[in-house]
Design an enzyme around this catalytic site. Structure first.
Site, PDB file in Angstrom:
ATOM      1  N   PRO A 122       1.355  -1.349  -0.187  1.00  0.00           N
ATOM      2  CA  PRO A 122      -0.236   0.079   0.224  1.00  0.00           C
ATOM      3  C   PRO A 122       1.072   1.332  -0.054  1.00  0.00           C
ATOM      4  CG  PRO A 122      -0.121  -1.366   2.117  1.00  0.00           C
ATOM      5  CD  PRO A 122       0.448  -1.759   1.422  1.00  0.00           C
ATOM      6  N   ASN A 123       0.448   1.870  -0.868  1.00  0.00           N
ATOM      7  CA  ASN A 123       0.808   3.688  -0.931  1.00  0.00           C
ATOM      8  C   ASN A 123       2.195   3.869  -1.654  1.00  0.00           C
ATOM      9  OD1 ASN A 123      -1.070   4.691   1.190  1.00  0.00           O
ATOM     10  ND2 ASN A 123      -0.184   3.164   2.595  1.00  0.00           N
TER      11      ASN A 123
ATOM     12  N   ARG B 150      13.959   4.227  11.686  1.00  0.00           N
ATOM     13  CA  ARG B 150      12.710   4.782  11.989  1.00  0.00           C
ATOM     14  C   ARG B 150      12.147   4.752  13.356  1.00  0.00           C
ATOM     15  NH1 ARG B 150       9.662   4.960   6.491  1.00  0.00           N
ATOM     16  NH2 ARG B 150       8.387   5.906   7.184  1.00  0.00           N
TER      17      ARG B 150
ATOM     18  N   ALA C 116       3.394  -0.962   4.340  1.00  0.00           N
ATOM     19  CA  ALA C 116       3.153  -1.070   5.912  1.00  0.00           C
ATOM     20  C   ALA C 116       2.602  -2.474   6.233  1.00  0.00           C
ATOM     21  CB  ALA C 116       1.529  -0.096   6.647  1.00  0.00           C
TER      22      ALA C 116
ATOM     23  N   TYR D  25      11.698   8.644   0.538  1.00  0.00           N
ATOM     24  CA  TYR D  25      11.722   7.564  -0.164  1.00  0.00           C
ATOM     25  C   TYR D  25      12.419   8.081  -1.604  1.00  0.00           C
ATOM     26  CZ  TYR D  25       8.560   5.224   3.208  1.00  0.00           C
ATOM     27  OH  TYR D  25       7.635   5.306   4.432  1.00  0.00           O
TER      28      TYR D  25
ATOM     29  N   ASN E  98       7.866  -5.754  -1.419  1.00  0.00           N
ATOM     30  CA  ASN E  98       7.755  -4.643  -0.751  1.00  0.00           C
ATOM     31  C   ASN E  98       5.995  -4.371  -0.406  1.00  0.00           C
ATOM     32  OD1 ASN E  98       8.178  -2.458   0.616  1.00  0.00           O
ATOM     33  ND2 ASN E  98       8.730  -1.381  -1.169  1.00  0.00           N
TER      34      ASN E  98
ATOM     35  N   ARG F  34       4.754  11.122  -2.559  1.00  0.00           N
ATOM     36  CA  ARG F  34       5.480  10.087  -0.894  1.00  0.00           C
ATOM     37  C   ARG F  34       6.035  10.599  -0.514  1.00  0.00           C
ATOM     38  NH1 ARG F  34       3.919   4.679   1.370  1.00  0.00           N
ATOM     39  NH2 ARG F  34       4.566   4.626   2.965  1.00  0.00           N
TER      40      ARG F  34
ATOM     41  N   HIS G 154      12.917  -2.936   0.699  1.00  0.00           N
ATOM     42  CA  HIS G 154      12.461  -1.971   1.972  1.00  0.00           C
ATOM     43  C   HIS G 154      12.929  -0.705   1.216  1.00  0.00           C
ATOM     44  CE1 HIS G 154       9.743  -3.909   4.220  1.00  0.00           C
ATOM     45  NE2 HIS G 154      10.987  -4.337   4.541  1.00  0.00           N
ATOM     46  N   LEU G 155      12.535   0.116   0.786  1.00  0.00           N
ATOM     47  CA  LEU G 155      13.634   1.916   0.346  1.00  0.00           C
ATOM     48  C   LEU G 155      14.326   2.409   1.466  1.00  0.00           C
ATOM     49  CD1 LEU G 155      10.196   3.127  -1.707  1.00  0.00           C
ATOM     50  CD2 LEU G 155      12.442   2.498  -2.770  1.00  0.00           C
ATOM     51  N   SER G 156      13.532   2.070   2.151  1.00  0.00           N
ATOM     52  CA  SER G 156      13.892   3.074   3.326  1.00  0.00           C
ATOM     53  C   SER G 156      14.446   2.044   4.059  1.00  0.00           C
ATOM     54  CB  SER G 156      13.042   3.549   4.499  1.00  0.00           C
ATOM     55  OG  SER G 156      11.765   2.798   4.788  1.00  0.00           O
TER      56      SER G 156
ATOM     57  N   ASP H 121       1.054 -16.229   6.619  1.00  0.00           N
ATOM     58  CA  ASP H 121       1.000 -17.375   6.295  1.00  0.00           C
ATOM     59  C   ASP H 121       0.999 -18.019   4.552  1.00  0.00           C
ATOM     60  OD1 ASP H 121       0.452 -17.475   9.084  1.00  0.00           O
ATOM     61  OD2 ASP H 121      -1.034 -17.312   8.196  1.00  0.00           O
TER      62      ASP H 121
ATOM     63  N   ARG I 218       8.107   0.377  13.465  1.00  0.00           N
ATOM     64  CA  ARG I 218       8.834  -0.107  11.637  1.00  0.00           C
ATOM     65  C   ARG I 218       9.603  -1.256  12.012  1.00  0.00           C
ATOM     66  NH1 ARG I 218       6.128   2.945   8.558  1.00  0.00           N
ATOM     67  NH2 ARG I 218       5.921   5.033   9.123  1.00  0.00           N
TER      68      ARG I 218
ATOM     69  N   GLU J 109      12.823  -9.702   1.210  1.00  0.00           N
ATOM     70  CA  GLU J 109      12.060  -8.699   1.584  1.00  0.00           C
ATOM     71  C   GLU J 109      12.984  -8.047   1.233  1.00  0.00           C
ATOM     72  OE1 GLU J 109      11.519  -9.755   5.657  1.00  0.00           O
ATOM     73  OE2 GLU J 109      10.726  -6.964   5.273  1.00  0.00           O
TER      74      GLU J 109
ATOM     75  N   HIS K 194       4.400  -4.608   8.837  1.00  0.00           N
ATOM     76  CA  HIS K 194       5.008  -4.449  10.546  1.00  0.00           C
ATOM     77  C   HIS K 194       3.157  -5.192  10.809  1.00  0.00           C
ATOM     78  CE1 HIS K 194       8.553  -2.243   8.941  1.00  0.00           C
ATOM     79  NE2 HIS K 194       6.852  -1.887   8.762  1.00  0.00           N
TER      80      HIS K 194
END
Ligand code: DQA
Length: 148
Positions: free
Chosen positions: A11-12, A108, A78, A24, A75, A19, A101-103, A88, A112, A99, A81
């Site tokens: 999401p997002n 943070r 949210a 990001y 990725n 954003r 992530h950009l950040s 599952d 997170r 897995e 977390h």
């Protein structure tokens, strides 16, 4: 037959570019997809790049990957977390899982720092911004080659 990699975005991430660019970056998800398509082609991988704002849709895509993909890069944004459902679903995927992530989520907010995905991932790439997507494809190409 080329190996197929699903690259799923949560999401997002459709709002990348506008954003929180200080976190990001300025590249859009479309820019990242183009870069990924080129990188995948260099590795001879077939890439299926998707984004969804819906947890259930991501779960369905992970289930689809069991039959349609050799490797999975995700990725989960949210949902990283919060989502037991995504963990599952990933447990049922037999190939390598990266897995992404950009950040660097550990730099943070405390909420997170925990990932439901890391315990079921082959490896984690975070903190390199959009470049991390290329790194993830490089790592996936190596993992799939080693599995041959
Ligand atoms: C993110 C990090 C998550 O904590 C956040 O909710 C995101 C993006 C990243 O790529 O840095 O949406 O997954």
């Amino acid at each position: 037959m080329p190996r197929t990699v699903f690259l799923l975005n949560g999401p997002n991430l459709n709002l990348l570019g506008t954003r929180e660019p200080e976190i990001y970056g300025h590249e859009t998800l479309g820019d990242i997809e183009t870069m990924c398509a080129n990188r995948a082609a260099e590795h001879g991988l077939a890439l299926d790049f998707r984004q969804s704002n819906h947890e259930g849709e991501i779960v369905t895509w992970i289930q689809e990957a069991r039959l349609a993909a050799d490797g999975l890069i995700i990725n989960p944004a949210a949902y990283t977390h919060t989502s037991v459902a995504i963990q599952d679903a990933l447990r049922m995927f037999e190939g390598p899982v990266i897995e992404l992530h950009l950040s660097n989520t550990h730099k943070r907010e405390a909420f997170r720092h925990h990932s439901f995905v890391s315990p079921v991932a082959t490896g984690v790439i975070m903190g390199f911004g959009p470049r991390g997507y290329a790194l993830a494809l490089d790592a996936m190409a190596t993992l799939l080659m080693e599995a041959d």
